[in-house]
Design a protein around this motif. Structure first.
Motif, PDB file in Angstrom:
ATOM      1  N   SER A 255       0.826  -1.205   0.000  1.00 24.59           N
ATOM      2  CA  SER A 255       0.000   0.000   0.000  1.00 24.59           C
ATOM      3  C   SER A 255       0.860   1.255   0.000  1.00 24.59           C
ATOM      4  O   SER A 255       0.531   2.259  -0.657  1.00 24.59           O
ATOM      5  CB  SER A 255      -0.934  -0.003   1.213  1.00 24.59           C
ATOM      6  OG  SER A 255      -1.805  -1.122   1.180  1.00 24.59           O
ATOM      7  N   GLY A 258       1.918   1.893  -3.538  1.00 20.58           N
ATOM      8  CA  GLY A 258       0.851   2.460  -4.346  1.00 20.58           C
ATOM      9  C   GLY A 258       0.546   3.903  -3.994  1.00 20.58           C
ATOM     10  O   GLY A 258       0.338   4.744  -4.880  1.00 20.58           O
ATOM     11  N   ILE A 259       0.511   4.214  -2.706  1.00 19.20           N
ATOM     12  CA  ILE A 259       0.233   5.582  -2.265  1.00 19.20           C
ATOM     13  C   ILE A 259       1.330   6.530  -2.733  1.00 19.20           C
ATOM     14  O   ILE A 259       1.067   7.622  -3.255  1.00 19.20           O
ATOM     15  CB  ILE A 259       0.079   5.618  -0.735  1.00 19.20           C
ATOM     16  CG1 ILE A 259      -1.223   4.912  -0.333  1.00 19.20           C
ATOM     17  CG2 ILE A 259       0.092   7.052  -0.213  1.00 19.20           C
ATOM     18  CD1 ILE A 259      -1.344   4.649   1.155  1.00 19.20           C
ATOM     19  N   GLN A 261       3.319   6.080  -5.246  1.00 18.10           N
ATOM     20  CA  GLN A 261       3.256   6.196  -6.702  1.00 18.10           C
ATOM     21  C   GLN A 261       2.393   7.391  -7.119  1.00 18.10           C
ATOM     22  O   GLN A 261       2.680   8.071  -8.109  1.00 18.10           O
ATOM     23  CB  GLN A 261       2.681   4.904  -7.300  1.00 18.10           C
ATOM     24  CG  GLN A 261       2.655   4.891  -8.821  1.00 18.10           C
ATOM     25  CD  GLN A 261       1.725   3.828  -9.368  1.00 18.10           C
ATOM     26  OE1 GLN A 261       0.543   3.782  -9.023  1.00 18.10           O
ATOM     27  NE2 GLN A 261       2.253   2.964 -10.223  1.00 18.10           N
ATOM     28  N   GLN A 262       1.346   7.659  -6.347  1.00 28.46           N
ATOM     29  CA  GLN A 262       0.480   8.791  -6.649  1.00 28.46           C
ATOM     30  C   GLN A 262       1.001  10.099  -6.054  1.00 28.46           C
ATOM     31  O   GLN A 262       0.882  11.160  -6.663  1.00 28.46           O
ATOM     32  CB  GLN A 262      -0.930   8.508  -6.127  1.00 28.46           C
ATOM     33  CG  GLN A 262      -1.566   7.249  -6.698  1.00 28.46           C
ATOM     34  CD  GLN A 262      -1.630   7.264  -8.206  1.00 28.46           C
ATOM     35  OE1 GLN A 262      -2.084   8.230  -8.809  1.00 28.46           O
ATOM     36  NE2 GLN A 262      -1.170   6.185  -8.839  1.00 28.46           N
ATOM     37  N   THR A 393      -4.587  -1.805  -4.233  1.00 28.19           N
ATOM     38  CA  THR A 393      -5.057  -1.017  -5.370  1.00 28.19           C
ATOM     39  C   THR A 393      -6.093   0.012  -4.929  1.00 28.19           C
ATOM     40  O   THR A 393      -6.101   1.154  -5.412  1.00 28.19           O
ATOM     41  CB  THR A 393      -5.658  -1.944  -6.441  1.00 28.19           C
ATOM     42  OG1 THR A 393      -4.681  -2.903  -6.843  1.00 28.19           O
ATOM     43  CG2 THR A 393      -6.097  -1.144  -7.661  1.00 28.19           C
ATOM     44  N   THR A 396      -4.301   2.865  -3.468  1.00 29.33           N
ATOM     45  CA  THR A 396      -3.639   3.607  -4.542  1.00 29.33           C
ATOM     46  C   THR A 396      -4.637   4.509  -5.257  1.00 29.33           C
ATOM     47  O   THR A 396      -4.369   5.697  -5.503  1.00 29.33           O
ATOM     48  CB  THR A 396      -3.021   2.624  -5.559  1.00 29.33           C
ATOM     49  OG1 THR A 396      -2.106   1.758  -4.886  1.00 29.33           O
ATOM     50  CG2 THR A 396      -2.284   3.366  -6.668  1.00 29.33           C
ATOM     51  N   GLU A 397      -5.789   3.945  -5.595  1.00 27.90           N
ATOM     52  CA  GLU A 397      -6.804   4.721  -6.301  1.00 27.90           C
ATOM     53  C   GLU A 397      -7.374   5.829  -5.416  1.00 27.90           C
ATOM     54  O   GLU A 397      -7.691   6.922  -5.889  1.00 27.90           O
ATOM     55  CB  GLU A 397      -7.933   3.796  -6.771  1.00 27.90           C
ATOM     56  CG  GLU A 397      -7.490   2.697  -7.726  1.00 27.90           C
ATOM     57  CD  GLU A 397      -7.218   3.195  -9.121  1.00 27.90           C
ATOM     58  OE1 GLU A 397      -6.873   4.381  -9.298  1.00 27.90           O
ATOM     59  OE2 GLU A 397      -7.347   2.409 -10.054  1.00 27.90           O
ATOM     60  N   THR A 399      -5.789   7.485  -3.138  1.00 29.83           N
ATOM     61  CA  THR A 399      -4.799   8.565  -3.159  1.00 29.83           C
ATOM     62  C   THR A 399      -4.895   9.342  -4.466  1.00 29.83           C
ATOM     63  O   THR A 399      -4.782  10.574  -4.488  1.00 29.83           O
ATOM     64  CB  THR A 399      -3.383   8.008  -2.982  1.00 29.83           C
ATOM     65  OG1 THR A 399      -3.347   7.171  -1.829  1.00 29.83           O
ATOM     66  CG2 THR A 399      -2.371   9.129  -2.816  1.00 29.83           C
ATOM     67  N   SER A 400      -5.118   8.618  -5.565  1.00 30.04           N
ATOM     68  CA  SER A 400      -5.271   9.266  -6.871  1.00 30.04           C
ATOM     69  C   SER A 400      -6.464  10.217  -6.871  1.00 30.04           C
ATOM     70  O   SER A 400      -6.396  11.323  -7.414  1.00 30.04           O
ATOM     71  CB  SER A 400      -5.440   8.204  -7.961  1.00 30.04           C
ATOM     72  OG  SER A 400      -5.730   8.803  -9.199  1.00 30.04           O
TER      73      SER A 400
END
Length: 456
Positions: A255, A258-259, A261-262, A393, A396-397, A399-400
């Motif tokens: 996580s 993913g976080i 990455q954004q 995911t 991640t989303e 955060t996006s």
């Protein structure tokens, strides 16, 4: 556990399976890339207020959160391939509903359905590709997901550019049904994940599928390795372990990837690069054209990552050095905008700003763009892989969504502060990769799992 199915299935793993399996990245990329251009014309046509326009954009992101979080348990029960097929069907329904939407309400509902499909594809494809590819090729096979995302973004940019003179926003949306249709047709011929099949007791099917890319000796060794892990997971000790520190630690690592990455700024750049470019003196047309150039760079270097980096250098080193290079490029942009007069950047400073955006795009493509998804598919135990990747995911989303919503407001308060903030996130991403991320290159999923268990 018993072996079932004496018939040999026609579906086997081949190189085409990786490309077809990764097509969901294309629908994710197309959704990301098409909405900004389409809404320029859909807004006036449907009478969308600024608030409703924001709802249209965020509807897909909200749907994606639900899809990513809900698909994991379903995939662990019904299979990976089934979820990919369902995601393709949902995408076709959603994108065509958006293309023919007569009202804002229908467009919002269509975007939610699109988001569900994208969330399913985003959570499932890294799992599927990691489970069908041999260890020595797993990085390049899984990296195809990010390749397809960049292809989707580029194609959406080109289609938006082509239909801009006529304001054909319905065509911009509607043509997105083509990659989803290809994904649907392809998914019906894909093999199921052999690891999922073994877990369900369908060992003969798994053996036949693995035979497409493994030697006979490797097939039997891989089958026995999967069965051994399954046996341990059914033991009381392993079940207890999966419910305790190991799984929590892996979820934190994944996580966090993913976080970050954004938080290093990629979606802000993807959604708002034309805004940044117009802020440094580009005309609207020139900004859109330059954005196509940035998307092209992303595609080229994502291919370099998939075929020349990830299976040679591994996962950890590209993540570390990619984060540092992105931090540097964001710092350069922060310095450029810090010296801007009345928010305008011209001359050599403008060239430097464009170079900073280009270097950021290249560094992201070579590292965090694809490798994060590869690691997602590798690092979680088989017993909970679908659900765990879904959770990572989802975060991640989420955060996006936050970044996409707040970036315009932050940009209005001062671009230099925003870019310096992204630079700090890049440094944190470097430290996360250095201290937390395990190296998984050239190791089977079962070896990775066993090593993580012993290191808990």
């Amino acid at each position: 556990m018993t072996t079932t199915s004496s018939a040999t299935p026609r579906r086997v793993i081949g190189r085409g399976s990786y490309a077809i399996g990764a097509l969901g990245g294309g629908i994710r990329g197309y959704e990301l890339g098409v909405v900004s251009g389409a809404l320029l014309f859909a807004g006036p046509a449907l009478g969308l207020s600024p608030g409703v326009t924001g709802l249209v954009v965020s509807a897909a992101l909200i749907g994606s959160l639900v899809g990513a979080l809900g698909v994991g348990p379903l995939a662990d029960r019904f299979g990976r391939r089934t979820m990919l097929t369902g995601g393709a069907v949902l995408y076709i329904v959603g994108i065509l509903a958006a293309a023919f939407a007569p009202t804002a309400a229908v467009l919002v509902i269509a975007r939610i359905v699109l988001g569900l499909a994208v969330g399913i594809a985003t959570a499932m494809i890294p799992v599927y590709l990691s489970e069908i590819a041999p260890a020595v090729r797993r990085g390049s096979a899984s990296g195809l997901f990010q390749v397809m995302i960049t292809v989707g973004v580029l194609v959406a940019s080109l289609i938006s550019l082509a239909f801009t003179p006529t304001g054909g926003w319905r065509w911009m949306f509607g043509l997105g049904a083509l990659p989803a249709l290809a994904m649907l047709v392809g998914s019906l011929r894909l093999p199921e994940s052999p690891r999922w099949l073994v877990r369900r007791g369908r060992v003969d099917e798994a053996r036949a599928i693995l035979a497409g890319t493994r030697s006979p000796g490797d097939v039997e060794a891989e089958i026995e390795s999967i069965r051994s892990v399954n046996a341990e997971e059914h033991s009381g000790a392993r079940r207890t372990l999966l419910r305790s520190r190991l799984l929590l630690r892996l979820l934190v690592i994944g996580s966090g990837l993913g976080i970050l990455q954004q938080l290093i700024g990629i979606n802000a750049i993807t959604y708002y690069a034309p805004t940044v470019l117009t802020g440094i003196g580009f005309s609207d047309a020139a900004a859109i054209t330059a954005n196509v150039g940035l998307s092209t760079l992303g595609l080229i270097f994502t291919l370099v990552m998939a075929y020349f980096v990830v299976d040679r250098l591994g996962r950890k080193k590209p993540l570390m050095f990619g984060a540092l290079l992105m931090a540097l490029s964001m710092a350069v942009l922060g310095i450029v905008f810090l010296g801007a007069r009345d928010g305008a950047v011209t001359g050599g400073a403008g060239v430097l700003a464009v170079a900073g955006l280009a270097v950021f795009q290249i560094a992201f493509a070579l590292s965090w763009g694809g490798i994060v998804w590869i690691v997602f598919g590798e690092m979680f135990p088989l017993a909970v892989r679908g659900a765990a990747v879904g959770i990572a995911t989802f975060l991640t989303e989420l955060t996006s969504v936050v970044i996409s919503l707040v970036f315009p407001s932050l940009l209005a308060t001062g671009a230099s502060t925003v870019f310096f903030g992204f630079a700090v996130m890049g440094v944190i991403a470097f430290l996360w990769a250095l201290l937390m991320v395990p190296e998984t290159r050239n190791r089977s999923l079962e070896q990775i799992e066993a090593d993580l268990v012993t290191r808990r």
